[in-house]
Write a protein that holds these residues in place. Structure first.
Motif, PDB file in Angstrom:
ATOM      1  N   ALA A 114      46.395 -14.816  77.204  1.00 49.15           N
ATOM      2  CA  ALA A 114      46.891 -13.661  76.439  1.00 49.15           C
ATOM      3  C   ALA A 114      46.274 -13.628  75.055  1.00 49.15           C
ATOM      4  N   TRP A 115      46.231 -14.793  74.393  1.00 44.50           N
ATOM      5  CA  TRP A 115      45.651 -14.859  73.049  1.00 44.50           C
ATOM      6  C   TRP A 115      44.165 -14.573  73.078  1.00 44.50           C
ATOM      7  N   ARG A 116      43.510 -15.050  74.148  1.00 51.06           N
ATOM      8  CA  ARG A 116      42.071 -14.851  74.246  1.00 51.06           C
ATOM      9  C   ARG A 116      41.749 -13.362  74.257  1.00 51.06           C
ATOM     10  N   GLN A 117      42.516 -12.598  75.051  1.00 57.02           N
ATOM     11  CA  GLN A 117      42.266 -11.150  75.115  1.00 57.02           C
ATOM     12  C   GLN A 117      42.483 -10.516  73.751  1.00 57.02           C
ATOM     13  N   ARG A 118      43.561 -10.909  73.066  1.00 59.01           N
ATOM     14  CA  ARG A 118      43.850 -10.327  71.753  1.00 59.01           C
ATOM     15  C   ARG A 118      42.745 -10.658  70.747  1.00 59.01           C
ATOM     16  N   LEU A 119      42.344 -11.946  70.704  1.00 52.00           N
ATOM     17  CA  LEU A 119      41.333 -12.349  69.727  1.00 52.00           C
ATOM     18  C   LEU A 119      39.987 -11.685  70.028  1.00 52.00           C
ATOM     19  N   LEU A 120      39.681 -11.548  71.328  1.00 48.88           N
ATOM     20  CA  LEU A 120      38.418 -10.895  71.691  1.00 48.88           C
ATOM     21  C   LEU A 120      38.399  -9.449  71.210  1.00 48.88           C
ATOM     22  N   LEU A 121      39.532  -8.754  71.366  1.00 45.38           N
ATOM     23  CA  LEU A 121      39.608  -7.379  70.874  1.00 45.38           C
ATOM     24  C   LEU A 121      39.375  -7.352  69.372  1.00 45.38           C
ATOM     25  N   LEU A 122      39.919  -8.383  68.673  1.00 45.74           N
ATOM     26  CA  LEU A 122      39.730  -8.446  67.221  1.00 45.74           C
ATOM     27  C   LEU A 122      38.263  -8.623  66.844  1.00 45.74           C
ATOM     28  N   VAL A 123      37.484  -9.331  67.698  1.00 45.89           N
ATOM     29  CA  VAL A 123      36.049  -9.468  67.421  1.00 45.89           C
ATOM     30  C   VAL A 123      35.329  -8.166  67.778  1.00 45.89           C
ATOM     31  N   MET A 124      35.826  -7.483  68.822  1.00 50.53           N
ATOM     32  CA  MET A 124      35.145  -6.294  69.326  1.00 50.53           C
ATOM     33  C   MET A 124      35.131  -5.150  68.319  1.00 50.53           C
TER      34      MET A 124
ATOM     35  N   VAL B 261      37.449   0.937  71.597  1.00 53.02           N
ATOM     36  CA  VAL B 261      37.521  -0.461  72.048  1.00 53.02           C
ATOM     37  C   VAL B 261      38.792  -0.680  72.873  1.00 53.02           C
ATOM     38  N   LEU B 262      39.920  -0.184  72.364  1.00 55.32           N
ATOM     39  CA  LEU B 262      41.180  -0.348  73.094  1.00 55.32           C
ATOM     40  C   LEU B 262      41.124   0.390  74.422  1.00 55.32           C
ATOM     41  N   PHE B 263      40.537   1.607  74.398  1.00 62.53           N
ATOM     42  CA  PHE B 263      40.451   2.402  75.620  1.00 62.53           C
ATOM     43  C   PHE B 263      39.594   1.677  76.666  1.00 62.53           C
ATOM     44  N   SER B 264      38.461   1.107  76.244  1.00 60.70           N
ATOM     45  CA  SER B 264      37.602   0.466  77.246  1.00 60.70           C
ATOM     46  C   SER B 264      38.235  -0.825  77.755  1.00 60.70           C
ATOM     47  N   ALA B 265      39.012  -1.511  76.887  1.00 61.45           N
ATOM     48  CA  ALA B 265      39.742  -2.686  77.368  1.00 61.45           C
ATOM     49  C   ALA B 265      40.751  -2.265  78.437  1.00 61.45           C
ATOM     50  N   TYR B 266      41.367  -1.107  78.206  1.00 65.97           N
ATOM     51  CA  TYR B 266      42.339  -0.568  79.148  1.00 65.97           C
ATOM     52  C   TYR B 266      41.659  -0.204  80.468  1.00 65.97           C
ATOM     53  N   VAL B 267      40.476   0.440  80.371  1.00 69.09           N
ATOM     54  CA  VAL B 267      39.731   0.820  81.581  1.00 69.09           C
ATOM     55  C   VAL B 267      39.360  -0.433  82.378  1.00 69.09           C
ATOM     56  N   ARG B 268      38.924  -1.482  81.639  1.00 68.13           N
ATOM     57  CA  ARG B 268      38.525  -2.713  82.324  1.00 68.13           C
ATOM     58  C   ARG B 268      39.712  -3.346  83.040  1.00 68.13           C
ATOM     59  N   ARG B 269      40.888  -3.268  82.403  1.00 68.99           N
ATOM     60  CA  ARG B 269      42.073  -3.844  83.037  1.00 68.99           C
ATOM     61  C   ARG B 269      42.412  -3.066  84.303  1.00 68.99           C
TER      62      ARG B 269
END
Lengths: 298, 272
Positions: A114-124, B261-269
């Motif tokens: 869960a943390w990995r996904q959150r931190l990755l989004l923060l880098v993205m 970024v959030l939207f594409s993360a959502y699409v990937r999920r």
């Protein structure tokens, strides 16, 4: 070609090997892509090479000839120094990115799902935010009447504003800031693949934390570091926008000089020669890093 | 934390804890470094003062001025048109190329593959100057078309790579079944393969769009005044110095980026 497999009939009954071989129709369909690459990558590069041997007349027009003069000018100490400085800045940026980014990539790679996904989004988000905007952000911070000077003088640490913008440090900060996410992500990719059992085994065999780091973690993440270096070092050599915005005219790098030859000085043949030398530099460093990576993964 | 850490903690309690603490702290610091400039930029887009240092009250004036700024809006429009056209072209070239290279064995396929990788790794300035020289020698005047050509050239390989990655996991029986049932190769591709590839096509398309939308260097060498994109205008304004309008514009960009970024993360999920 097999005469029985007529292109008109559906290939359902043909043998798999024949079925997979490209015939004229497949070639025809692939042609636009191949032509595109030849027309807009191969031919332009070839023309760049030709231009680098040309001369220009008094009006700045290109005269076709064969001369080594442009390359002799590249060997002038002034330009060699700029090449050296560009490589130095890019190397420094790369090293700082590895040192700063490695623990971050390691932390993300070893975090819970869960943390990995959150931190990755923060880098993205910074990864995808235009580098132009992120560079402008540093102008607002480093400018003479900018935030940092304002904060320092408000705390009466300094009495006269410091010269922060248009200095070599500003360029390096800007480059690191622009490229850091490009180093974190590939290293993260390698860290994520490390089998935890290997680290555990090293511990069990009596290795201290430092030994585990240098003998297990570093070798296993070298492919990621190499990939990050490709994404940071090579583009940083030629990046003229960051140096223009944060360095002013104080620290010209090779990208600024090339851009200047094409836009202001209008000496295209000399600009082309500088470009070809940069191309050679790019190809050599790229080849070296790729070879190193292949040896590491093999 | 994974169990391996827990078991080693028994052996080296203090050392490991300190290490985790240090790494976590460092990571937090780096995120502060990554985000503070962006947050400052957004915060000061609401500052009434022209100078960034002093906070002199909340205003939306800079956003209004961006909205009233003709050249900026025209540049945004140019960027949008160019990004849309080059995304469509990149998706068509990249998807068809990936499928053909996957489906058929071409003589020299390795060479073609290497060729597609070059625009992805080539320094942008080299691509920019070589295209400039090429367009000049071909007698093409710079404008929308030349910018789109440049953008497609470095964007479509990213679509190709994304689609190829997905094709590797695709069951070859899918296409064979479609062909057995009487579909033409084109129909099999369009009705069976393309729907399977949709997540990769969407991801590649998003990538192509954002690469084109952000591109400065290649555009710099291949555009003229009337086809100037938003990054070109922003670069020109940022060179002059501070301008709160740029803060407002950047804030819009940052929010849009975060949304994508959030939207594409959502699409990937969803794709998983």
């Amino acid at each position: 070609m097999d005469p029985l497999a007529s292109p008109a009939a559906p290939d359902a009954k043909s043998l798999p090997s024949d079925h997979r071989r490209a015939r004229w129709r497949a070639w025809l369909l692939l042609t636009p892509m191949v032509l595109w690459l030849v027309a807009f990558v191969v031919v332009p590069t070839a023309i760049l090479l030709v231009y680098s041997f040309c001369e220009r007349d008094e009006l700045g027009r290109v005269v076709f000839s064969f001369t080594w003069e442009n390359y002799q000018r590249v060997l002038d100490p002034v330009y060699l120094r700029i090449f050296g400085r560009s490589i130095g800045y890019a190397a420094l940026t790369t090293v700082i990115c590895v040192v700063v980014g490695f623990p971050v990539a390691y932390c993300i790679g070893r975090a819970s799902e869960a943390w990995r996904q959150r931190l990755l989004l923060l880098v993205m988000v910074p990864f995808w935010t235009s580098f132009l905007i992120r560079t402008y952000a540093w102008i607002t911070i480093l400018k003479e009447e900018g935030l940092l000077n304002g904060a320092l003088s408000a705390l009466s640490i300094v009495h006269a504003p410091l010269d922060l913008l248009y200095t070599p440090s500003a360029v390096v900060i800007g480059l690191v800031y622009a490229y850091l996410p490009f180093m974190i992500l590939p290293i993260y990719g390698s860290v994520e693949k490390i089998d935890g059992a290997l680290i555990e085994a090293a511990h069990d065999l009596g290795a201290g934390p430092l030994r585990v780091f240098t003998s297990v973690i570093i070798p296993l993440t070298l492919p990621g570091i190499a990939a990050g270096t490709l994404l940071v070092f090579v583009p940083a050599i030629g990046m003229f926008a960051v140096t223009d915005l944060l360095g002013g005219a104080q620290v010209p790098l090779i990208g600024n000089v090339i851009q200047n030859q094409f836009m202001q000085a209008r000496d295209w043949p000399f600009g082309a020669a500088l470009g070809m030398v940069f191309m050679l530099l790019f190809a050599v460093s790229y080849g070296l890093i790729l070879r190193f990576r292949r040896e590491e993964t093999a | 934390m994974p169990s391996s850490d827990a078991s080693s903690t028994l052996r080296l309690p203090s050392g490991l804890r300190t290490r985790d603490f240090l790494i976590g702290g460092w990571t937090a610091l780096v995120f502060v470094f990554l985000y503070v400039p962006i947050i400052v930029l957004v915060a000061y887009s609401f500052n009434a003062s022209r100078l960034n240092v002093l906070w002199s009250g909340f205003t939306l004036d800079w956003y209004v001025r961006v909205w009233d700024n003709g050249p900026l809006l025209r540049a945004a429009q140019n960027s949008l048109v160019i990004a849309c056209i080059s995304t469509v072209l990149s998706v068509v070239l990249g998807t068809s190329g990936a499928w053909l290279l996957h489906r058929y064995r071409f003589r020299g396929a390795g060479g073609i593959q290497t060729l597609t990788a070059i625009p992805m790794v080539m320094p942008e300035i080299l691509m920019g100057i070589s295209l400039l020289i090429f367009f000049a020698s071909a007698g093409l005047s710079l404008g929308f078309a030349t910018v789109v050509i440049g953008h497609v050239t470095f964007s479509f390989p990213f679509v190709l790579v994304a689609v190829q990655a997905r094709l590797r996991g695709l069951d070859p029986a899918l296409e064979e079944a479609a062909l057995d049932l009487g579909a033409t190769p084109f129909k099999a591709f369009w009705l069976v393969i393309v729907p399977c590839l949709r997540p990769a096509i969407v991801a590649g398309g998003l990538m192509a769009f954002s690469l084109s939308w952000d591109e400065l260097i290649v555009t710099f060498f291949t555009t003229n005044a009337s086809a100037a994109t938003l990054p070109i205008r922003v670069f020109g304004m940022a060179k002059v110095g501070l301008n709160p309008m740029l803060n407002a514009l950047s804030a819009i960009f940052v929010l849009a980026t975060a949304a994508v970024v959030l939207f594409s993360a959502y699409v990937r999920r969803l794709a998983r």
